[in-house]
Design a protein around this motif. Structure first.
Motif, PDB file in Angstrom:
ATOM      1  N   ASN A 134       0.855  -1.189   0.000  1.00 17.46           N
ATOM      2  CA  ASN A 134       0.000   0.000   0.000  1.00 17.46           C
ATOM      3  C   ASN A 134       0.889   1.237   0.000  1.00 17.46           C
ATOM      4  O   ASN A 134       1.999   1.192   0.531  1.00 17.46           O
ATOM      5  N   TRP A 161       4.249   0.985   2.314  1.00 17.71           N
ATOM      6  CA  TRP A 161       4.312  -0.271   3.072  1.00 17.71           C
ATOM      7  C   TRP A 161       4.613  -1.375   2.068  1.00 17.71           C
ATOM      8  O   TRP A 161       3.877  -1.522   1.080  1.00 17.71           O
ATOM      9  N   TYR A 171       2.998 -12.281   5.795  1.00 22.61           N
ATOM     10  CA  TYR A 171       3.302 -11.056   6.556  1.00 22.61           C
ATOM     11  C   TYR A 171       2.138 -10.746   7.487  1.00 22.61           C
ATOM     12  O   TYR A 171       1.006 -11.183   7.267  1.00 22.61           O
ATOM     13  N   PHE A 173      -0.734  -8.672   9.042  1.00 21.17           N
ATOM     14  CA  PHE A 173      -1.670  -7.557   8.851  1.00 21.17           C
ATOM     15  C   PHE A 173      -2.885  -7.872   9.701  1.00 21.17           C
ATOM     16  O   PHE A 173      -3.624  -8.817   9.424  1.00 21.17           O
ATOM     17  N   TYR A 175      -5.897  -7.519  10.207  1.00 15.94           N
ATOM     18  CA  TYR A 175      -7.089  -7.036   9.531  1.00 15.94           C
ATOM     19  C   TYR A 175      -8.311  -6.965  10.446  1.00 15.94           C
ATOM     20  O   TYR A 175      -8.980  -5.945  10.537  1.00 15.94           O
ATOM     21  N   GLN A 186     -13.335  -1.441   6.974  1.00 13.96           N
ATOM     22  CA  GLN A 186     -11.919  -1.579   6.657  1.00 13.96           C
ATOM     23  C   GLN A 186     -11.178  -0.272   6.872  1.00 13.96           C
ATOM     24  O   GLN A 186     -11.702   0.794   6.578  1.00 13.96           O
ATOM     25  N   VAL A 187      -9.955  -0.368   7.338  1.00 10.09           N
ATOM     26  CA  VAL A 187      -9.138   0.837   7.483  1.00 10.09           C
ATOM     27  C   VAL A 187      -8.646   1.254   6.107  1.00 10.09           C
ATOM     28  O   VAL A 187      -8.131   0.442   5.330  1.00 10.09           O
ATOM     29  N   SER A 189      -6.553   3.759   3.243  1.00 12.49           N
ATOM     30  CA  SER A 189      -5.150   4.092   3.020  1.00 12.49           C
ATOM     31  C   SER A 189      -4.855   5.567   3.308  1.00 12.49           C
ATOM     32  O   SER A 189      -3.780   6.040   3.003  1.00 12.49           O
TER      33      SER A 189
ATOM     34  N   ARG B 139      -8.696  11.654  -2.439  1.00 10.80           N
ATOM     35  CA  ARG B 139      -9.330  10.741  -1.484  1.00 10.80           C
ATOM     36  C   ARG B 139     -10.688  10.349  -2.039  1.00 10.80           C
ATOM     37  O   ARG B 139     -11.559  11.204  -2.217  1.00 10.80           O
ATOM     38  N   LYS B 140     -10.877   9.075  -2.266  1.00 11.00           N
ATOM     39  CA  LYS B 140     -12.151   8.607  -2.806  1.00 11.00           C
ATOM     40  C   LYS B 140     -13.141   8.414  -1.667  1.00 11.00           C
ATOM     41  O   LYS B 140     -12.830   7.775  -0.663  1.00 11.00           O
ATOM     42  N   PRO B 145     -13.663  -1.901  -1.858  1.00  9.64           N
ATOM     43  CA  PRO B 145     -13.063  -2.546  -0.683  1.00  9.64           C
ATOM     44  C   PRO B 145     -11.907  -3.444  -1.083  1.00  9.64           C
ATOM     45  O   PRO B 145     -11.763  -3.824  -2.248  1.00  9.64           O
ATOM     46  N   ASN B 146     -11.086  -3.798  -0.100  1.00 11.26           N
ATOM     47  CA  ASN B 146     -10.077  -4.834  -0.305  1.00 11.26           C
ATOM     48  C   ASN B 146     -10.732  -6.159   0.031  1.00 11.26           C
ATOM     49  O   ASN B 146     -11.040  -6.435   1.190  1.00 11.26           O
ATOM     50  N   PHE B 147     -10.978  -6.974  -1.003  1.00 15.30           N
ATOM     51  CA  PHE B 147     -11.798  -8.174  -0.784  1.00 15.30           C
ATOM     52  C   PHE B 147     -11.082  -9.249   0.016  1.00 15.30           C
ATOM     53  O   PHE B 147     -11.697 -10.063   0.668  1.00 15.30           O
ATOM     54  N   GLY B 149      -8.868  -8.798   2.458  1.00 20.28           N
ATOM     55  CA  GLY B 149      -8.523  -8.476   3.837  1.00 20.28           C
ATOM     56  C   GLY B 149      -7.044  -8.630   4.124  1.00 20.28           C
ATOM     57  O   GLY B 149      -6.652  -8.987   5.230  1.00 20.28           O
ATOM     58  N   THR B 150      -6.210  -8.363   3.127  1.00 26.95           N
ATOM     59  CA  THR B 150      -4.772  -8.531   3.312  1.00 26.95           C
ATOM     60  C   THR B 150      -4.015  -7.214   3.311  1.00 26.95           C
ATOM     61  O   THR B 150      -2.816  -7.196   3.532  1.00 26.95           O
ATOM     62  N   ARG B 151      -4.708  -6.132   3.034  1.00 29.12           N
ATOM     63  CA  ARG B 151      -4.061  -4.828   2.980  1.00 29.12           C
ATOM     64  C   ARG B 151      -5.062  -3.769   3.416  1.00 29.12           C
ATOM     65  O   ARG B 151      -6.234  -4.049   3.601  1.00 29.12           O
ATOM     66  N   PHE B 152      -4.583  -2.530   3.515  1.00 32.71           N
ATOM     67  CA  PHE B 152      -5.489  -1.421   3.742  1.00 32.71           C
ATOM     68  C   PHE B 152      -6.329  -1.211   2.489  1.00 32.71           C
ATOM     69  O   PHE B 152      -5.875  -1.476   1.370  1.00 32.71           O
ATOM     70  N   GLN B 153      -7.538  -0.714   2.714  1.00 32.90           N
ATOM     71  CA  GLN B 153      -8.377  -0.384   1.566  1.00 32.90           C
ATOM     72  C   GLN B 153      -7.695   0.721   0.761  1.00 32.90           C
ATOM     73  O   GLN B 153      -7.371   1.776   1.302  1.00 32.90           O
ATOM     74  N   ASN B 154      -7.502   0.467  -0.505  1.00 35.06           N
ATOM     75  CA  ASN B 154      -6.782   1.396  -1.369  1.00 35.06           C
ATOM     76  C   ASN B 154      -7.732   2.538  -1.746  1.00 35.06           C
ATOM     77  O   ASN B 154      -8.453   2.466  -2.722  1.00 35.06           O
ATOM     78  N   ALA B 155      -7.713   3.581  -0.949  1.00 35.26           N
ATOM     79  CA  ALA B 155      -8.791   4.571  -0.993  1.00 35.26           C
ATOM     80  C   ALA B 155      -8.382   5.896  -1.614  1.00 35.26           C
ATOM     81  O   ALA B 155      -9.093   6.883  -1.489  1.00 35.26           O
ATOM     82  N   HIS B 156      -7.222   5.922  -2.241  1.00 38.55           N
ATOM     83  CA  HIS B 156      -6.788   7.191  -2.832  1.00 38.55           C
ATOM     84  C   HIS B 156      -5.946   6.946  -4.081  1.00 38.55           C
ATOM     85  O   HIS B 156      -5.463   5.841  -4.306  1.00 38.55           O
TER      86      HIS B 156
END
Lengths: 381, 381
Positions: A134, A161, A171, A173, A175, A186-187, A189, B139-140, B145-147, B149-156
């Motif tokens: 990310n 990251w 790794y 995370f 979640y 979800q958190v 970015s 910023r969207k 969503p990140n389906f 659940g392995t990373r932060f939601q890619n929101a930008h």
DNA sequence: GTGAACGGTGAATCGGATG
DNA sequence: CCATCCGATTCACCGTTCA
């Protein structure tokens, strides 16, 4: 905490092939010296997370003054001076490679930077085979303004990251925990966190800031809570004022700090000594909803709730202004914000344009505050 | 709109040395073909703003599925496939150089990207001598969503805004209009804008989205309103579904679109044809303090608003200076401009004498800037 | 004791015309 | 190239002082 270590410790890896044992002697200490030789002296594949806040390579020229003539206390330390982009790139690749060697296969790495350096760092990461997971935006709630009015206010920094390799699996995370602490969503970015100020900011004997770029503990807390587990080893090769160590200790992680400046290292040691680790159960959820978001008048236009060229009036429909495409309004030949023009037409010093100006909604007049409420609902959703 | 042009137009620069005339034949058209040869056929130094949404070099392998096994309709077009970072870098440098050639010295360039490509683009920009003015975060409000659940939601996503060179002066930044449309505060480097959805999203004959990465018009509107003026020429070398052209037309800017895919170009043309430009009145730049006519202090004396021999003071009435007939002021035995003497009495390096010095108006003190405003009104009338 | 007013400050690539 | 001059320009938060 034990004493600071000086110099490298190349002998460590000679004594043991077991990284988890060999790393033990490096833990919860600040190593004073340059990162690369000190990293070379650490056992390979021995850390779980790296957090790095390298020099940003700012290219500042003269002094910058505020409109009131006070001087901005900018970064002018030697450690931020590089001869060229090539020199900065070479420095970046060297420390990234040294860090990569000590990362476990499942480890991840964070780097923070601004537009001055982050693109070079990101490209170097990719070139060296790291796998970006990310980019994360630290939105500052209270950034410094742009005093000259020549650019957008520089209101964020960027974190990258990354995993050690493209193929790295397993790794950390957290979640579910992150989501549970974030209103069950979800958190994202982008993280909204204030600058480090007030009592948290370390001061020198004269009451001046000790370190020019001390990061807020809230930022490090998010980093460590999201990508590490209690007991994990966190490496910070540019330790500075020791925020990483302080937060790691508080959250029950181990740390390895490397810092070139003995003065910073000493201050960081004292700071970390004063930290009490939290009881495991009490690791507070960190994501909070911000209060009602500020909505710009131009957002109503961007979202099509008002058209440029439309007319607004006061509540009686008497005086009229024209809505312009850029989010200003025009009265006669005067152009300005809804607030300024509202004040002008009333002969008042100030005016809340949101409640003063109305638009035609069907047959009746409605305050534009109604449209703001609609945008707020969208933002909250 | 006139017909799409096919192929390059290398002959254009042969016919005229005057870029502003030579560019005319390229305007408000979509050129179908590869960017680099088409840019090479345009006259140099002929565009005011570049907005580029290049391929992101996404490295997706296999289809991405939602938890319910439905397939995410992601970007899998051929144009987004690059064999390596090196190939992507070479492509990036080539189009950036071609774009730089057609930029006026005062032009600025925007590039949008995600973490997959933006670091490479940013480093290339710096290597080619562009000067980064800001990085801006989109910023969207409604990101995917990140389906897994392995990373932060890619929101930008990230935009880079850059001048042609470090020394480039005089680029357009509509600071005051932006501020007036933003609750009278500076616009920050993070912009909150929804994704392009609903009616704005172009659909193909089967009702599926026409283009995988159509950008919202609100984003382009902010870009063009901040960094261009009505009548300016906006170049988009990766035109896609034509958002840049649609917004440029609506906001009274000219555009040059380049698109490789004839299908996208045709859809973009139809889209732009349907756009009605906003009324000029809602777009006209308004006079800012910056371009208000310069008024010399001596003009106040010439017009009888101040008499030679009169006294000016600071806002508290403490220190006094004498107004001289030649438009200088005298403090003790020192004579100089209102600015110099203002700086002197404060021990400052610089001073805006217009706001520092006051005169007695009836019973109260008023800044001489008030008198300047009177002169300016006379000049404007 | 309380609240208003004021001062200080933060990773900043921060001007333009004229001579 | 440089020196000089004019004059335009700040947001959010924290801590202290003063009414």
């Amino acid at each position: 905490m034990r004493q600071l270590r000086r110099g490298t410790s190349a002998q460590a890896s000679r004594f043991s092939l077991d990284s988890s044992a060999a790393i033990e002697s490096h833990l919860d200490r600040i190593h004073v010296g340059d990162s690369i030789p000190i990293l070379a002296g650490m056992p390979p594949a021995s850390v779980d997370v790296v957090f790095a806040d390298p020099p940003y390579n700012l290219q500042l020229e003269g002094a910058l003054k505020r409109p009131d003539e006070s001087v901005v206390d900018a970064v002018d330390d030697d450690w931020d001076k590089f001869a060229s982009f090539e020199a900065y790139d070479a420095f970046t690749r060297a420390w990234l490679l040294a860090a990569k060697r000590v990362m476990k296969p499942t480890a991840t790495l964070w780097v923070i930077g601004s537009y001055h350096n982050i693109f070079r760092v990101g490209a170097a990461l990719q070139d060296l085979g790291f796998w970006i997971l990310n980019d994360v935006v630290w939105r500052k709630t209270n950034p410094m303004p742009n005093f000259r009015g020549t650019r957008f206010q520089n209101a964020h920094e960027t974190l990258i990251w990354a995993a050690r390799d493209k193929s790295a699996k397993g790794y950390t995370f957290n979640y579910e925990a992150l989501k549970a602490g974030n209103e069950d969503t979800q958190v994202r970015s982008d993280w909204t966190i204030p600058l480090c100020t007030g009592a948290e900011r370390l001061k020198d004997a004269h009451g001046r800031k000790l370190h020019p770029t001390q990061k807020p503990e809230a930022l490090l807390a998010r980093v460590l809570l999201s990508s590490s587990k209690p007991g994990d080893v966190v490496l910070d090769p540019f330790f500075g004022s020791g925020t990483t160590g302080a937060v790691a200790k508080r959250l029950g992680r181990r740390f390895v700090g490397i810092e070139r400046d003995a003065g910073y290292a000493a201050a960081a040691e004292a700071r970390i000594d004063a930290v009490t680790p939290l009881p495991e159960a009490s690791l507070a959820p960190f994501a909070t909803k911000r209060d009602a978001p500020r909505v710009a008048f131009s957002a109503l236009i961007e979202r099509g709730l008002l058209q440029p060229g439309a007319t607004l009036t006061d509540k009686d429909g008497d005086c009229e202004v024209l809505v312009r495409a850029d989010g200003t309004v025009e009265f006669g030949k005067v152009v300005g914000s809804i607030h300024r023009i509202g004040a002008l037409v009333q002969g008042a010093e100030a005016c809340n344009g949101w409640t003063f100006w109305h638009y035609a909604d069907g047959g009746r007049l409605r305050a534009i505050d109604h449209l703001r409420a609609i945008v707020r609902q969208e933002l909250a959703a």
